[in-house]
Scaffold this active site. Sequence first.
Site, PDB file in Angstrom:
ATOM      1  N   ALA A 251       7.533   9.560   9.814  1.00 43.27           N
ATOM      2  CA  ALA A 251       6.816   9.442   8.476  1.00 43.27           C
ATOM      3  C   ALA A 251       5.469   9.392   8.582  1.00 43.27           C
ATOM      4  CB  ALA A 251       7.437   8.320   7.726  1.00 43.27           C
ATOM      5  N   ASN A 252       5.142   8.834   9.584  1.00 42.72           N
ATOM      6  CA  ASN A 252       3.612   8.565  10.009  1.00 42.72           C
ATOM      7  C   ASN A 252       3.396   9.620  11.276  1.00 42.72           C
ATOM      8  OD1 ASN A 252       1.121   7.494  10.818  1.00 42.72           O
ATOM      9  ND2 ASN A 252       1.909   5.552  11.518  1.00 42.72           N
TER      10      ASN A 252
ATOM     11  N   ARG B   7      11.675  -0.658   8.918  1.00 37.94           N
ATOM     12  CA  ARG B   7      12.116  -0.995  10.019  1.00 37.94           C
ATOM     13  C   ARG B   7      13.752  -0.934  10.034  1.00 37.94           C
ATOM     14  NH1 ARG B   7       7.613   0.464  11.765  1.00 37.94           N
ATOM     15  NH2 ARG B   7       6.380  -1.035  13.058  1.00 37.94           N
TER      16      ARG B   7
ATOM     17  N   GLU C 199      17.156   1.836  17.488  1.00 39.33           N
ATOM     18  CA  GLU C 199      16.149   2.956  17.498  1.00 39.33           C
ATOM     19  C   GLU C 199      15.731   3.200  19.108  1.00 39.33           C
ATOM     20  OE1 GLU C 199      13.489   3.262  14.281  1.00 39.33           O
ATOM     21  OE2 GLU C 199      12.090   4.017  15.503  1.00 39.33           O
TER      22      GLU C 199
ATOM     23  N   GLY D 213       0.868  -1.351   0.036  1.00 41.09           N
ATOM     24  CA  GLY D 213      -0.111   0.048  -0.035  1.00 41.09           C
ATOM     25  C   GLY D 213       0.860   1.278   0.085  1.00 41.09           C
ATOM     26  N   ILE D 214       2.073   1.404   0.838  1.00 41.74           N
ATOM     27  CA  ILE D 214       2.751   2.426   0.877  1.00 41.74           C
ATOM     28  C   ILE D 214       3.550   2.726  -0.436  1.00 41.74           C
ATOM     29  CG2 ILE D 214       4.578   3.580   2.052  1.00 41.74           C
ATOM     30  CD1 ILE D 214       3.803   2.386   4.807  1.00 41.74           C
TER      31      ILE D 214
ATOM     32  N   HIS E 184      11.503   8.699  13.074  1.00 41.97           N
ATOM     33  CA  HIS E 184      10.217   7.791  12.846  1.00 41.97           C
ATOM     34  C   HIS E 184       9.005   8.626  13.027  1.00 41.97           C
ATOM     35  CE1 HIS E 184       8.928   3.286  13.500  1.00 41.97           C
ATOM     36  NE2 HIS E 184       8.153   3.791  12.939  1.00 41.97           N
TER      37      HIS E 184
ATOM     38  N   ASP F   5      14.162   7.249   8.113  1.00 42.11           N
ATOM     39  CA  ASP F   5      13.176   7.531   9.154  1.00 42.11           C
ATOM     40  C   ASP F   5      13.188   6.314  10.307  1.00 42.11           C
ATOM     41  OD1 ASP F   5      10.974   9.027   9.952  1.00 42.11           O
ATOM     42  OD2 ASP F   5       9.692   7.272   9.586  1.00 42.11           O
TER      43      ASP F   5
HETATM   44  C1  OXD Z   1       3.733   1.840  12.149  1.00 43.41           C
HETATM   45  C2  OXD Z   1       4.790   2.868  12.081  1.00 43.41           C
HETATM   46  O1  OXD Z   1       4.204   0.556  11.963  1.00 43.41           O
HETATM   47  O2  OXD Z   1       4.631   4.015  12.437  1.00 43.41           O
HETATM   48  O3  OXD Z   1       2.560   2.109  12.294  1.00 43.41           O
HETATM   49  O4  OXD Z   1       6.080   2.736  11.923  1.00 43.41           O
END
Ligand code: OXD
Length: 309
Positions: free
Chosen positions: A272-273, A222, A251, A141-142, A270, A246
Amino acid sequence: MSRPAPKVAVCPWDHAWAPKVIAAVERGGALVSDVAEAQALVWLEKQDGDVRSVLHPGIEWVQLRGAGVDHWIATGEVDDSRTFTSAKGAYARSVGEHAAALILAASRNLHVCIRADAWDSHAGQGRLLRGATVGIIGAGGIGQEVIRYLKPFGVRIVAVTRSGRDVPGADLSLTATSLHEFWGEMDFVVVLAPAVPSTQHLISDPELEAMPDHAWVINLARGSLVDTDALLRGLRTGRIAGAALDVTEPEPLPPDHELWDEANVIITPHVANPSLEQDRLLADHVEENVRRFVRGDELIAVVDLELGY
Ligand code: OXD
């Protein structure tokens, strides 16, 4: 006679996202209830809670807040006792936009300009994206969103999925096993695959060696997918041109980590979201899944324990 509306709990009920998620559960057609009476649960904690503390045998379905569920699988919180769904797909636009921003920043040398304290029109030179080859490793999806954002720039997309299925908008669709022939063509490698044992250090010395020396690695999946030591070696020996991360391994990245000193590394923590948007995006996802649960339809983003995501 239609069956009574199912009861869905939102936990913890005093979490900042709870009001939007509770409203989404109601819009989806379920009754919001106490966890003790619930048939389904939306669990809003990230890493700091343990969903098992509230589960009971009457709960058939648990909706988690993360797109990646590696943490919940590793801790054993997700098991085969009931259906678990992730938020896979819910944050695709946000992460897709972040990937496009990192690629544009890298190609336009913004990381150099931002760090500069004097006028140097040579160092600040960027390059056109047109004609660049962008590999999307894990084109779900991304990945689709990344393709949508980048296509207007005239790039060539090589999309990699587990099955090698034709990915809409990609110029070439591959499985990871056929990828080794193409590392040498990549200008940008965007890592989006889930964190499972087979993707651990997917990018390491051999892959970095095979990339052109102007290539950039962009990781939004990840940290474990990119071997940090190999990446540092690749950057220092000029085997690749840069990295935009990101997510990192370790981490959070400690303040004294060597990656911070690399001029050609862009690090975003981290985000991006971004959490500012996440509650709304999660609420839309919850509403759709609750609607399906009420109708008895298949839920979206069901976690497959065998696949690991
Ligand atoms: C997720 C993230 O997995 O923000 O939702 O990395």
